[in-house]
Write a protein that holds these residues in place. Structure first.
Motif, short mmCIF file in Angstrom:
data_model
loop_
_atom_site.label_atom_id
_atom_site.label_comp_id
_atom_site.label_asym_id
_atom_site.label_seq_id
_atom_site.Cartn_x
_atom_site.Cartn_y
_atom_site.Cartn_z
N GLY A 60 1.64 6.25 -7.07
CA GLY A 60 0.55 7.15 -7.44
C GLY A 60 0.99 8.60 -7.40
N ALA A 61 1.76 8.95 -6.37
CA ALA A 61 2.27 10.32 -6.26
C ALA A 61 3.23 10.63 -7.40
CB ALA A 61 2.95 10.52 -4.91
N ALA A 66 2.25 1.64 -3.42
CA ALA A 66 1.21 2.11 -4.34
C ALA A 66 0.99 3.60 -4.18
CB ALA A 66 -0.09 1.34 -4.11
N GLU A 67 0.98 4.09 -2.94
CA GLU A 67 0.84 5.53 -2.70
C GLU A 67 2.01 6.29 -3.31
OE1 GLU A 67 0.40 6.21 1.47
OE2 GLU A 67 -1.44 5.04 1.61
N HIS A 68 3.20 5.75 -3.16
CA HIS A 68 4.40 6.38 -3.71
C HIS A 68 4.32 6.45 -5.24
CE1 HIS A 68 8.61 7.42 -4.22
NE2 HIS A 68 8.74 6.39 -5.04
N GLN A 124 0.84 -1.20 0.00
CA GLN A 124 0.00 0.00 0.00
C GLN A 124 0.87 1.26 0.00
OE1 GLN A 124 -2.52 -0.69 3.41
NE2 GLN A 124 -4.23 -1.34 2.13
N ALA A 125 1.95 1.23 0.77
CA ALA A 125 2.86 2.37 0.80
C ALA A 125 3.52 2.56 -0.56
CB ALA A 125 3.93 2.17 1.88
#
Length: 96
Positions: free
Chosen positions: A38-39, A34-36, A31-32
């Motif tokens: 995505g950013a 994926a957030e990275h 999840q971390a």
């Protein structure tokens, strides 16, 4: 006497708990990531829009009298600004 060869219920539960903890940690890590990613995707999309505005915005917008935009820089100078090869900058300067 042969209970030694039969797995105990407690060892099975401990193993399941360990696997559950590993699965939850892997989920958090992904999840971390994926957030990275995505950013990064949003950042590069904004960069592409900004560069497109810089590149195409000046060619599609009329400058009033049809001459180069204020500041003395022509379209060739803007293209050289983001050149990866330093020799292209020298070639553009030699043309002027």
């Amino acid at each position: 006497m042969f209970s030694f060869f039969q797995p105990s219920r407690n060892s099975h539960l401990r193993r399941v708990m360990t696997l559950l903890e590993e699965a939850n940690l892997a989920r958090i890590e992904h999840q971390a990531a994926a957030e990275h990613h995505g950013a990064l995707g949003r950042m590069y999309a904004e960069r592409a829009k900004r560069l497109e505005r810089e590149l195409y915005g000046s060619t599609h917008l009329p400058h009033g009298d049809g001459h180069a935009p204020a500041g003395g820089k022509g379209q060739d100078d803007k293209a050289v600004l983001y050149a990866l090869d330093a020799n292209r900058r020298l070639e553009a300067q030699m043309k002027n």
